[in-house]
Design a protein around this motif. Structure first.
Motif, PDB file in Angstrom:
ATOM      1  N   SER A   1       0.831  -1.209   0.000  1.00 49.90           N
ATOM      2  CA  SER A   1       0.000   0.000   0.000  1.00 49.90           C
ATOM      3  C   SER A   1       0.864   1.257   0.000  1.00 49.90           C
ATOM      4  CB  SER A   1      -0.930  -0.013   1.217  1.00 49.90           C
ATOM      5  OG  SER A   1      -1.818  -1.109   1.168  1.00 49.90           O
ATOM      6  N   GLN A   2       2.023   1.204   0.643  1.00 46.47           N
ATOM      7  CA  GLN A   2       2.947   2.339   0.634  1.00 46.47           C
ATOM      8  C   GLN A   2       3.430   2.619  -0.791  1.00 46.47           C
ATOM      9  OE1 GLN A   2       6.747   1.632   2.468  1.00 46.47           O
ATOM     10  NE2 GLN A   2       7.057   3.792   3.014  1.00 46.47           N
ATOM     11  N   ARG A   3       3.777   1.570  -1.535  1.00 46.98           N
ATOM     12  CA  ARG A   3       4.217   1.767  -2.921  1.00 46.98           C
ATOM     13  C   ARG A   3       3.116   2.409  -3.761  1.00 46.98           C
ATOM     14  NH1 ARG A   3       6.729  -3.316  -1.807  1.00 46.98           N
ATOM     15  NH2 ARG A   3       4.975  -4.475  -2.675  1.00 46.98           N
ATOM     16  N   ARG A   4       1.896   1.959  -3.555  1.00 45.42           N
ATOM     17  CA  ARG A   4       0.784   2.524  -4.342  1.00 45.42           C
ATOM     18  C   ARG A   4       0.570   3.993  -3.993  1.00 45.42           C
ATOM     19  NH1 ARG A   4      -1.349   3.578  -8.583  1.00 45.42           N
ATOM     20  NH2 ARG A   4      -3.534   3.105  -9.042  1.00 45.42           N
ATOM     21  N   MET A   5       0.712   4.348  -2.727  1.00 53.02           N
ATOM     22  CA  MET A   5       0.555   5.747  -2.331  1.00 53.02           C
ATOM     23  C   MET A   5       1.612   6.611  -2.999  1.00 53.02           C
ATOM     24  SD  MET A   5      -1.010   8.154  -0.665  1.00 53.02           S
ATOM     25  CE  MET A   5      -2.071   7.422   0.589  1.00 53.02           C
ATOM     26  N   HIS A   6       2.850   6.146  -3.056  1.00 54.51           N
ATOM     27  CA  HIS A   6       3.909   6.917  -3.703  1.00 54.51           C
ATOM     28  C   HIS A   6       3.644   7.080  -5.194  1.00 54.51           C
ATOM     29  CE1 HIS A   6       7.357   6.883  -0.563  1.00 54.51           C
ATOM     30  NE2 HIS A   6       6.185   6.867   0.038  1.00 54.51           N
ATOM     31  N   GLU A   7       3.115   6.057  -5.832  1.00 56.27           N
ATOM     32  CA  GLU A   7       2.772   6.174  -7.258  1.00 56.27           C
ATOM     33  C   GLU A   7       1.717   7.246  -7.488  1.00 56.27           C
ATOM     34  OE1 GLU A   7       3.510   1.463  -8.529  1.00 56.27           O
ATOM     35  OE2 GLU A   7       1.484   2.251  -8.226  1.00 56.27           O
ATOM     36  N   LEU A   8       0.681   7.241  -6.678  1.00 55.95           N
ATOM     37  CA  LEU A   8      -0.403   8.210  -6.846  1.00 55.95           C
ATOM     38  C   LEU A   8       0.072   9.628  -6.522  1.00 55.95           C
ATOM     39  CD1 LEU A   8      -3.341   6.174  -5.283  1.00 55.95           C
ATOM     40  CD2 LEU A   8      -3.001   6.699  -7.698  1.00 55.95           C
ATOM     41  N   PHE A   9       0.916   9.763  -5.520  1.00 58.02           N
ATOM     42  CA  PHE A   9       1.451  11.075  -5.169  1.00 58.02           C
ATOM     43  C   PHE A   9       2.313  11.615  -6.309  1.00 58.02           C
ATOM     44  CE2 PHE A   9       4.429  13.863  -2.739  1.00 58.02           C
ATOM     45  CZ  PHE A   9       3.488  14.714  -2.184  1.00 58.02           C
TER      46      PHE A   9
END
Length: 530
Positions: A427-435
């Motif tokens: 979930s952390q990786r996905r948050m960084h992608e969206l940011f």
């Protein structure tokens, strides 16, 4: 009634109350405040004194850490009146509705309460904590701003709000109430080291004061309000009637230990060369930003729709806007000294000397930075990303006690085994992608992320000193320790309140919900007398 010291209680004396509250932190002080003036005689027992005793704290709060290391230097427990609120940063956050829902992709998720059921108590908690503009927690009520326009994207990201408590030192804020209360007596330096039970009830608690002076307390109702580590510690240590402890028939006490994994500086945004409007995109994500509602901070979060469709945990992302001087050795020394003064921690003389030396060496740069800040000329050069993340409940992430390793008060010391599952990192990786994608839409291309660049590495995550989950709330005794009214399953007159009762923690800071649950419990306890 008054604030008294345990040394004033005669050895082997027995004190009696209608309600005995164990712990003088956020939950215990809230109970005392809400029960003040009621028909119930209340005894509040605080293990520490009015002032900090570093030696007693260091002895009692020794912890053996296994599993994932705990790197955060900030203590999670404070052994003096006010508890962890003496160490607290004061940040306030409201849970999300999805935090209370049973989610098929999050094992052991779901509360036996809904967020709607807690709404009135969250308002009470905001009042107790003196949270300005708490009626503006809902970001939908905010006006347009570049930060809001950039990160509120239907189906992907949304924004939540941090405010700060105006009553950060809860003991100081409540002191006059405690001293003049007609029915609440507070006793400091009173360490409870055993819950004595008989026939499914707590009959008394054993207490020791300074010099191991013993006495006991009897009451109709007992409330354990000592925090995410001390609550399970005392339950597990109370083995007079059962070798597994009190409320532990199904081996749930101490299990499901939660904290908020925190990634600090694992991603950054280079701000050099950005226009004022582009800088404005990040303005309200900065700590203690100036907003239309005063001092606040926004955080980027997953939309509920995206969490469900991609089976993500409920993570948040915010950060710090920093100038070059703020990345210097001198500024780091200044921050450590500032925090040390606020928390009244002066025992490590070598560290203090080192920080003072750093400040002296960096004095010219710090002075220029200070003048520029006052004149409004300080320009940030970097945005340092802070990941504040949900921790998946795991029964093997747990707190245990060692009966062969006792502190000076006769309590077994704690061992914490922390596990972080891959769901947190995914979930952390996905948050960084969206940011990253949101920044690129407004022309900001200076984002870099170790999380995305090094996907196979287990990058260091620190804890946020939010110990939770260790006496989790459940509808069934098989699934937890306390029921929806915070009463321990199988024990008629024992309640537990605080973050230890949270089945899940989302990414929200816990104090507002701790205070809300304590205010709700106070109302329930008064109702028992009617």
């Amino acid at each position: 009634m008054s604030v008294r010291e345990a040394s004033d209680v005669a050895i082997d004396d027995t004190l009696t109350a209608d309600i005995c509250v164990i712990g003088g932190g956020a939950a215990g002080i809230t109970l005392a405040r809400c029960l003040d003036g009621s028909s119930r005689q209340v005894l509040l027992l605080e293990a520490g004194g009015v002032e900090h005793d570093a030696a007693a704290e260091a002895d009692s709060f020794q912890v053996e850490h296994t599993g994932v290391p705990h790197h955060n230097p900030i203590p999670s427990r404070g052994r003096w009146l006010g508890g962890a609120t003496n160490l607290w940063f004061g940040r306030i956050a409201v849970p999300d509705a999805i935090d209370f829902a049973e989610r098929s992709w999050v094992p052991h998720s779901g509360w036996p309460l809904s967020l709607d059921a807690l709404d009135p108590w969250l308002v009470s908690a905001a009042t107790i904590l003196d949270v300005a503009h708490h009626d503006r927690f809902d970001i939908g009520r905010w006006s347009s701003h570049p930060t809001i326009e950039t990160f509120r994207r239907d189906g992907e990201t949304d924004l939540d709000v941090f405010f700060w408590s105006g009553a950060q030192d809860m003991a100081k804020a409540a002191r006059s109430i405690l001293e003049r209360s007609p029915n609440v007596t507070t006793i400091t330096d009173a360490t409870v080291n055993e819950l004595v039970t008989d026939g499914g009830r707590v009959t008394s608690v054993s207490v020791v004061g300074p010099g191991r002076r013993p006495f006991k307390v009897t009451a109709a109702q007992f409330v354990l309000a000592a925090g995410g580590l001390e609550n399970p510690r005392l339950l597990l240590a109370s083995t007079g009637s059962s070798e597994t402890g009190v409320g532990n028939e199904h081996d749930n006490v101490g299990r499901y230990y939660l904290d908020h994994p925190r990634g600090e500086g694992l991603a950054r945004v280079d701000l050099r060369g950005l226009s004022p409007s582009q800088l404005g995109t990040l303005a309200l994500l900065d700590e203690r930003a100036d907003s239309e509602f005063g001092t606040t901070q926004l955080r980027v979060v997953f939309s509920e729709e995206l969490q469900r469709s991609e089976q993500l945990l409920n993570h948040g992302l915010h950060g710090h806007l920093v100038a070059d001087a703020q990345k210097s050795e001198g500024f780091e020394g200044y921050k450590r000294m500032r925090d040390r003064v606020r928390r009244r921690q002066f025992d490590d003389r070598r560290a203090i000397a080192g920080d003072i030396a750093s400040i002296v060496r960096g004095a010219p740069q710090l002075t220029r930075f200070g003048f520029d800040r006052v004149r409004g000329r300080s320009t940030p050069t970097e945005f340092v990303v802070i990941d504040q993340m949900e921790h998946e409940p795991d029964p093997e992430s747990r707190v245990t006690v060692n009966p062969r390793n006792l502190d000076r008060f006769g309590l077994p010391r704690v061992t914490v085994h922390w596990r972080i599952n891959d769901s947190t990192r995914r979930s952390q990786r996905r948050m960084h992608e969206l940011f990253r994608d949101a920044l690129e839409r407004v022309g900001i291309t200076g984002f870099s992320s170790d999380v995305l660049d090094r996907p196979d590495d287990e990058l260091e995550l620190i804890d946020m000193k939010h110990p939770s989950g260790t006496t989790r709330m459940s509808a069934s005794p098989k699934d937890g320790v306390v029921d929806p009214n915070c009463r321990v399953h199988g024990v008629d007159n024992l309640y537990v309140v605080g973050s230890s009762t949270f089945p899940t923690t989302g990414h929200f800071n816990p104090t507002l919900l701790i205070v809300a649950l304590a205010a709700r419990l106070a109302d329930h306890l008064v109702g028992l007398a009617d």
